[in-house]
Design an enzyme around this catalytic site. Structure first.
Site, PDB file in Angstrom:
ATOM      1  NE  ARG A  78      -2.604 -11.880  12.228  1.00 63.95           N
ATOM      2  CZ  ARG A  78      -1.925 -10.862  11.703  1.00 63.95           C
ATOM      3  NH1 ARG A  78      -1.711 -10.814  10.421  1.00 63.95           N
ATOM      4  NH2 ARG A  78      -1.471  -9.893  12.467  1.00 63.95           N
TER       5      ARG A  78
ATOM      6  CG  ASP B 284      -4.252  -8.318  11.912  1.00 66.16           C
ATOM      7  OD1 ASP B 284      -4.289  -8.031  13.121  1.00 66.16           O
ATOM      8  OD2 ASP B 284      -3.412  -7.829  11.134  1.00 66.16           O
TER       9      ASP B 284
ATOM     10  CG  PHE C 149      -9.145  -1.679   7.211  1.00 65.77           C
ATOM     11  CD1 PHE C 149      -8.318  -0.741   7.793  1.00 65.77           C
ATOM     12  CD2 PHE C 149      -9.111  -2.985   7.683  1.00 65.77           C
ATOM     13  CE1 PHE C 149      -7.466  -1.093   8.838  1.00 65.77           C
ATOM     14  CE2 PHE C 149      -8.262  -3.351   8.711  1.00 65.77           C
ATOM     15  CZ  PHE C 149      -7.444  -2.396   9.294  1.00 65.77           C
TER      16      PHE C 149
ATOM     17  CE  LYS D   8      -5.819  -0.424   1.213  1.00 64.12           C
ATOM     18  NZ  LYS D   8      -5.786  -0.601   2.658  1.00 64.12           N
TER      19      LYS D   8
ATOM     20  CG  ASP E  69      -0.544  -0.421   2.455  1.00 59.76           C
ATOM     21  OD1 ASP E  69       0.654  -0.259   2.745  1.00 59.76           O
ATOM     22  OD2 ASP E  69      -1.350  -0.904   3.260  1.00 59.76           O
TER      23      ASP E  69
END
Length: 176
Positions: free
Chosen positions: A162, A156, A149, A125, A98
């Site tokens: 997870r 997680d 998100f 991302k 990201d």
């Protein structure tokens, strides 16, 4: 309700494709063994699935990047990497790219020992404020919007989710 954005089947296809690309890349370089650096904790599932599909023999090591709180101005620390990587081809494996700070930190440490570094990420991302992907990020499974998100498949929120086999979006109304 959690919305699935990447199914387990799509993850499996992406991992298989990445393994073929990685094997092909190292074959053209006549590399017989690589060192895989698995960036923990989020990448444990992706890394395990990927290395089981690689034909290129791999030695696997683990590192963890920890972000400090705001009081320390967003600094990060890295668990020590093995000191015997000098000159070896290294593949860094992370589930998500990201902001790039995690990969930058790992690569900076690895550059002290080797210049032969490539990176595989399952998800790029697309974060708006981020610069372009570094050249070392050669292997990308898929792209997703940067405003999500994501949880599941190793990713997680507060240690939860997870274990999911797919990737989902954490609802905005979920307690954060």
């Amino acid at each position: 309700r959690f919305k699935t954005v990447v199914s387990a089947a799509r993850i499996n296809r992406a991992v298989q494709q990445l393994a073929r690309q990685i094997d092909g890349y190292y074959e053209t370089k006549s590399v017989t063994t690589i060192t895989v650096v698995c960036v923990m904790d989020a990448s444990f599932m992706f890394c395990a699935d990927l290395v089981r599909r690689l034909k290129t023999p791999a030695r696997i090591v683990f590192t963890k990047v920890t972000s400090y709180n705001r009081a320390k101005k967003g600094r990060t620390s890295l668990t020590p990497l093995p000191k015997n990587l000098r000159g070896q081809p290294v593949l860094v494996v992370d589930t998500i790219y990201d902001t790039g700070k995690t990969i930058e930190k790992v690569m900076a440490e690895l550059r002290k020992q080797t210049r032969s570094i490539t990176v595989a990420v399952l998800i790029d991302k697309k974060v708006k404020a981020r610069r372009a992907l570094p050249r070392a990020v050669r292997f990308v499974g898929m792209e997703l919007p940067g405003d999500l998100f994501l949880v599941g498949y190793g990713l997680d929120y507060a240690g939860e989710f997870r274990d999911w086999k797919d990737v989902r979006v954490l609802p905005a109304n979920h307690e954060r």
